[in-house]
Design an enzyme around this catalytic site. Structure first.
Site, PDB file in Angstrom:
ATOM      1  N   GLN A  19     -19.723   4.094 -52.877  1.00 49.21           N
ATOM      2  CA  GLN A  19     -20.715   5.077 -52.425  1.00 49.21           C
ATOM      3  C   GLN A  19     -20.469   6.458 -53.005  1.00 49.21           C
ATOM      4  OE1 GLN A  19     -19.174   4.419 -48.318  1.00 49.21           O
ATOM      5  NE2 GLN A  19     -19.478   6.630 -48.103  1.00 49.21           N
ATOM      6  N   CYS A  25     -22.479   5.185 -46.388  1.00 58.59           N
ATOM      7  CA  CYS A  25     -21.871   3.907 -45.971  1.00 58.59           C
ATOM      8  C   CYS A  25     -22.875   3.046 -45.215  1.00 58.59           C
ATOM      9  CB  CYS A  25     -20.653   4.174 -45.097  1.00 58.59           C
ATOM     10  SG  CYS A  25     -21.011   5.208 -43.669  1.00 58.59           S
ATOM     11  N   HIS A 161     -18.264   4.719 -39.330  1.00 59.53           N
ATOM     12  CA  HIS A 161     -18.393   4.123 -40.659  1.00 59.53           C
ATOM     13  C   HIS A 161     -19.167   2.815 -40.541  1.00 59.53           C
ATOM     14  CE1 HIS A 161     -17.486   3.272 -44.723  1.00 59.53           C
ATOM     15  NE2 HIS A 161     -16.338   2.640 -44.592  1.00 59.53           N
TER      16      HIS A 161
END
Ligand SMILES: CCC[C@@H](/C=C/S(=O)(=O)c1ccccc1)NC(=O)[C@H](Cc1ccccc1)NC(=O)N1CCC(N2CCOCC2)CC1
Length: 215
Positions: A19, A25, A161
């Site tokens: 990324q 993410c 995340h």
């Protein structure tokens, strides 16, 4: 239920992506799940565009963060997912250039997946890779092995995340683990993967499990 299972062995998982310096993410977690569901349903593995979600998904915040559940909805509203090839990753917020006719993959909805880890394993075998939210504290220093941090250092209350569970197994010390695809490139962790303890809600990995559904 098999002792071990891994969608990477069934051509349902694309290469590990990176990324870069963008908090996208959530978009990688989303495309990883849809890539898997599509491969299982249609028998074809296609890499899908994260940049389309970063630029065009107005329910989320691009490089500033997002949620797979919002991204599924946004992709449904837009008309589907373009391929990685047609809408390549830039790693920064950019103008939306989505073209509906170019969208190769459509989803029909999305579901929350159970937070019971035994049932999660059953679900994974039947339906495919699972998009999850996780507290990434223990991932910053991860270099391999089965990660099993204390709750005190990896609170299930602070999910920050988005990643993807692609399989599960037990290591040679008989420790059960989930194989988690990350989006920090193939040199991070174990060839880009995070092996995390399976069975006690480590880092909240079982609390925000979702998947797209496909007709
Ligand atoms: C700044 C965004 C960082 C990004 C991931 C970046 S990262 O680089 O992978 C990373 C993560 C952890 C440590 C270090 C680096 N995190 C996210 O996008 C996480 C991912 C996540 C969290 C919980 C469950 C599932 C997925 N989400 C989030 O950061 N957010 C959830 C959505 C929220 N939106 C606000 C506006 O209204 C819509 C909702 C913004 C905050």
């Amino acid at each position: 239920l098999p002792d071990a299972f891994d969608w990477r062995n069934k051509s349902a998982v694309t290469h590990v992506k990176d990324q870069g310096q963008c908090g996208s993410c959530w978009a990688f977690s989303t495309t990883g799940n849809v890539e898997g569901v599509y491969a299982i349903k249609k028998g074809e593995l296609i890499s899908l565009s994260e940049q389309e979600l970063v630029d065009c998904d107005k329910l989320d915040n691009g490089c500033g963060g997002g949620l797979p559940s919002n991204a599924y909805q946004a992709a449904m509203d837009m008309g589907g997912f373009e391929t990685e090839e047609d809408y390549p990753y830039k790693g920064r917020d950019a103008t939306c250039t989505f073209k509906k006719p170019a969208a190769k993959v459509q989803i029909s909805g999305w579901v929350n997946v159970t937070s019971d880890e035994t049932d999660m394993a059953k679900w994974l075998v039947k339906e495919g890779p699972i998009s999850i939210g996780i507290n990434a504290n223990a991932m910053m220093l991860y270099v391999g092995g089965v990660s099993h941090p204390w709750k005190a250092v990896c609170s299930p209350k602070n999910l920050d995340h988005g990643v993807l569970i692609v399989g599960y197994g037990t290591d040679n010390k008989n420790k059960p683990y989930w194989a988690v695809k990350n989006s920090w490139g193939p040199h991070w962790g174990v060839k880009g993967y995070y092996l995390v303890y399976r069975g006690d809600g480590t880092c909240g990995l079982n609390l925000m499990c979702t998947s797209a559904t496909m007709a």
